[in-house]
Write a protein that holds these residues in place. Sequence first.
Motif, PDB file in Angstrom:
ATOM      1  N   ALA A  22       0.739  -1.171   0.131  1.00  0.00           N
ATOM      2  CA  ALA A  22       0.050  -0.094   0.175  1.00  0.00           C
ATOM      3  C   ALA A  22       0.922   1.168  -0.162  1.00  0.00           C
ATOM      4  O   ALA A  22       0.685   2.190  -0.642  1.00  0.00           O
ATOM      5  N   LEU A  23       1.969   1.133   0.711  1.00  0.00           N
ATOM      6  CA  LEU A  23       2.988   2.361   0.901  1.00  0.00           C
ATOM      7  C   LEU A  23       3.580   2.750  -0.759  1.00  0.00           C
ATOM      8  O   LEU A  23       3.557   3.849  -0.824  1.00  0.00           O
ATOM      9  N   HIS A  24       3.921   1.774  -1.219  1.00  0.00           N
ATOM     10  CA  HIS A  24       4.658   2.007  -2.542  1.00  0.00           C
ATOM     11  C   HIS A  24       3.708   2.368  -3.737  1.00  0.00           C
ATOM     12  O   HIS A  24       4.138   2.709  -4.565  1.00  0.00           O
ATOM     13  N   SER A  25       2.504   1.683  -3.462  1.00  0.00           N
ATOM     14  CA  SER A  25       1.371   2.036  -4.582  1.00  0.00           C
ATOM     15  C   SER A  25       0.688   3.256  -4.347  1.00  0.00           C
ATOM     16  O   SER A  25      -0.356   3.625  -5.318  1.00  0.00           O
ATOM     17  N   ALA A  26       0.835   4.018  -3.231  1.00  0.00           N
ATOM     18  CA  ALA A  26      -0.263   5.221  -2.896  1.00  0.00           C
ATOM     19  C   ALA A  26       0.243   6.215  -3.830  1.00  0.00           C
ATOM     20  O   ALA A  26       1.200   6.377  -4.261  1.00  0.00           O
ATOM     21  N   THR A  27      -0.860   7.248  -3.936  1.00  0.00           N
ATOM     22  CA  THR A  27      -0.587   8.722  -4.566  1.00  0.00           C
ATOM     23  C   THR A  27       0.156   9.300  -3.594  1.00  0.00           C
ATOM     24  O   THR A  27       0.860  10.179  -3.740  1.00  0.00           O
ATOM     25  N   PHE A  28      -0.514   9.449  -2.249  1.00  0.00           N
ATOM     26  CA  PHE A  28       0.223   9.940  -1.255  1.00  0.00           C
ATOM     27  C   PHE A  28      -0.208   9.201   0.149  1.00  0.00           C
ATOM     28  O   PHE A  28      -1.049   8.328   0.319  1.00  0.00           O
ATOM     29  N   VAL A  29       0.401   9.549   1.189  1.00  0.00           N
ATOM     30  CA  VAL A  29       0.381   8.971   2.516  1.00  0.00           C
ATOM     31  C   VAL A  29       0.043   9.817   3.670  1.00  0.00           C
ATOM     32  O   VAL A  29       0.710  10.716   3.755  1.00  0.00           O
ATOM     33  N   ALA A  30      -1.148   9.826   4.202  1.00  0.00           N
ATOM     34  CA  ALA A  30      -1.430  10.655   5.657  1.00  0.00           C
ATOM     35  C   ALA A  30      -1.043   9.985   6.902  1.00  0.00           C
ATOM     36  O   ALA A  30      -1.539   8.821   7.114  1.00  0.00           O
ATOM     37  N   VAL A  31      -0.709  10.750   7.672  1.00  0.00           N
ATOM     38  CA  VAL A  31      -0.108  10.099   8.926  1.00  0.00           C
ATOM     39  C   VAL A  31      -0.708  11.021   9.957  1.00  0.00           C
ATOM     40  O   VAL A  31      -0.701  12.297  10.008  1.00  0.00           O
ATOM     41  N   ASP A  32      -1.052  10.451  11.241  1.00  0.00           N
ATOM     42  CA  ASP A  32      -1.263  11.102  12.317  1.00  0.00           C
ATOM     43  C   ASP A  32      -0.899  10.422  13.677  1.00  0.00           C
ATOM     44  O   ASP A  32      -0.877   9.208  13.587  1.00  0.00           O
ATOM     45  N   THR A  33      -0.482  11.091  14.724  1.00  0.00           N
ATOM     46  CA  THR A  33       0.081  10.486  16.019  1.00  0.00           C
ATOM     47  C   THR A  33      -0.862  10.821  17.091  1.00  0.00           C
ATOM     48  O   THR A  33      -1.184  11.982  17.114  1.00  0.00           O
ATOM     49  N   VAL A  34      -1.028   9.960  17.765  1.00  0.00           N
ATOM     50  CA  VAL A  34      -1.666  10.295  19.089  1.00  0.00           C
ATOM     51  C   VAL A  34      -0.534   9.784  20.322  1.00  0.00           C
ATOM     52  O   VAL A  34      -0.423   8.693  20.239  1.00  0.00           O
ATOM     53  N   SER A  35      -0.412  10.634  21.131  1.00  0.00           N
ATOM     54  CA  SER A  35       0.603  10.304  22.422  1.00  0.00           C
ATOM     55  C   SER A  35      -0.288  10.523  23.647  1.00  0.00           C
ATOM     56  O   SER A  35      -1.199  10.937  23.741  1.00  0.00           O
ATOM     57  N   GLN A  36       0.295   9.953  24.744  1.00  0.00           N
ATOM     58  CA  GLN A  36      -0.067  10.010  26.005  1.00  0.00           C
ATOM     59  C   GLN A  36       0.555  11.417  26.755  1.00  0.00           C
ATOM     60  O   GLN A  36       0.181  11.416  27.847  1.00  0.00           O
ATOM     61  N   GLY A  37       1.370  11.935  26.017  1.00  0.00           N
ATOM     62  CA  GLY A  37       1.997  13.198  26.618  1.00  0.00           C
ATOM     63  C   GLY A  37       3.234  12.757  27.399  1.00  0.00           C
ATOM     64  O   GLY A  37       3.593  11.533  27.864  1.00  0.00           O
ATOM     65  N   GLY A  38       4.169  13.438  27.566  1.00  0.00           N
ATOM     66  CA  GLY A  38       5.462  13.401  28.412  1.00  0.00           C
ATOM     67  C   GLY A  38       5.760  14.234  29.122  1.00  0.00           C
ATOM     68  O   GLY A  38       5.108  15.591  29.220  1.00  0.00           O
ATOM     69  N   GLY A  39       6.981  14.169  29.886  1.00  0.00           N
ATOM     70  CA  GLY A  39       7.348  15.025  31.028  1.00  0.00           C
ATOM     71  C   GLY A  39       8.575  15.762  30.335  1.00  0.00           C
ATOM     72  O   GLY A  39       8.679  15.730  29.037  1.00  0.00           O
ATOM     73  N   GLY A  40       9.495  16.311  31.014  1.00  0.00           N
ATOM     74  CA  GLY A  40      10.460  17.074  30.683  1.00  0.00           C
ATOM     75  C   GLY A  40      11.793  16.057  30.552  1.00  0.00           C
ATOM     76  O   GLY A  40      11.738  14.676  30.446  1.00  0.00           O
ATOM     77  N   GLY A  41      12.994  16.702  30.268  1.00  0.00           N
ATOM     78  CA  GLY A  41      14.347  16.012  29.853  1.00  0.00           C
ATOM     79  C   GLY A  41      13.863  14.979  28.643  1.00  0.00           C
ATOM     80  O   GLY A  41      13.590  15.251  27.602  1.00  0.00           O
ATOM     81  N   GLU A  42      14.489  13.683  28.836  1.00  0.00           N
ATOM     82  CA  GLU A  42      14.318  12.801  27.580  1.00  0.00           C
ATOM     83  C   GLU A  42      13.396  12.006  27.513  1.00  0.00           C
ATOM     84  O   GLU A  42      13.212  11.336  26.731  1.00  0.00           O
ATOM     85  N   ALA A  43      12.488  12.121  28.366  1.00  0.00           N
ATOM     86  CA  ALA A  43      11.179  11.342  28.397  1.00  0.00           C
ATOM     87  C   ALA A  43      10.318  11.927  27.034  1.00  0.00           C
ATOM     88  O   ALA A  43       9.963  12.989  26.830  1.00  0.00           O
TER      89      ALA A  43
END
Length: 457
Positions: A22-43
Amino acid sequence: RVPVVDVQNDNLTELWPSMVLALHSATFVAVDTVSQGGGGGEARPLSLCSSHTLLVQSENTYLCQIYNLTLLCTEDYIVEPQSVQFLVHHGFDFNKQYSQGIPYHRGNDKGNESQSRSVRTLFLELIRAKKPLILHNGLIDLVFLYHCFYAHLPESLGTFTADLSEMFPAGIYDTKYASEFEIRFVASYLEYAYKKCKRENCKLRDSSGQHLTVEFCNYPANMSQYIDYRYCSLEEESHNAGGANKVPVCEKFSAFGWCPKGVKCPQSHNIDLIIDEDDKLWEKRKKRKHRWKNRKNAKAPAEAFKQESSEETMEEAQNGGEGPPQKQSCYEPAAATELAETAPNGGGRPLEISIDMERETEAAGASRKEKETHGLPSQGGTHRAGFDAFMTGYIMAYVWMLKQGKNTDDGAGPWLPDCHNKLYLSGKSVPLQIVKSLFSKSSKAHSEKIKLAWADA
């Protein structure tokens, strides 16, 4: 019905060939990400629910495949309670994440990971496909994708954008930028832009004009256990009911797609009602402008003309010229998304896109992105895991149809020049340009990784 294929650790191998194809045959690829949130530093965020909308075009008809990947970070993390609560309200299954989440780690590769079937390898396949990448309010998404699936973040923003321009030579496109600056919707948060595009497309279809058509795959019976169907009608069921009860629209939610009161807000967060009100206001302003032009042509008394002219000038100033008026009645949430400004870690010090930015941006950046794009459960809302990428892809397909028509010649330059490599920046009148500056070099980690990607292509 919109079918969303849930990809987890126990079915990743089975679904791998279809995702890569599907990736290689697509006209374009739409992506969305959802996170749990993070703290400071390297987290970094614990989970990244990445949904890919893959579209193959034939005269404004698209075959759409949506994959929803449930992921689990194998490293230490800090979660943000507000983001976790938000995900729970929207049906996120944490039991499934911890038991079946696809493992990933941040930063550079560990060992010979490019030979395994993992989310990092899938991200390499996305790069190898050389397709336009579509995002909504996508700077935070790109930071997540790069840091979690590609390499450590570069030390400067210039290096980061240089790397991205080489990773995605077909271009990066932001539907929030397109909604606000190209087709000039009065609001540009994801659900609003999607429903507005869908309404306008239905009008084109009903008038026998050129319009967008979306089709979906017929999946075999043995895949039924992986398919989650999302129902998407033109209007929410609560639309008519909300109108009958005359519940006033929440101005904050109407303008920015979120409300600090959340589900406790007594006013309506119904997107259809919001669009109805905006359409009525726009029609009223069009009529006023028409009357003003008629009076001008009829050489109305100077005093009346002067008054109308003053009103029109004020409106055009608010609107930025021709186009729908922007909503200015509410403040826009927090400055954490002001990523173009100098980082708090010192004057000219490069933006480490910043991993330190999480201290002030995860709550008001990733979480704001979630709040911006999603309706509230007690008052309707289209947002579901896996569906946001579909909405993002739909918006861009609609914009492309309006801007480019049937021109699909790959040799004609950028796929959509007006939006090519332009990322929306909150509160800014100009986008972030994804280009390689004459004064910036690519990062060492990227240079090594991109050679690996092209060598195996």
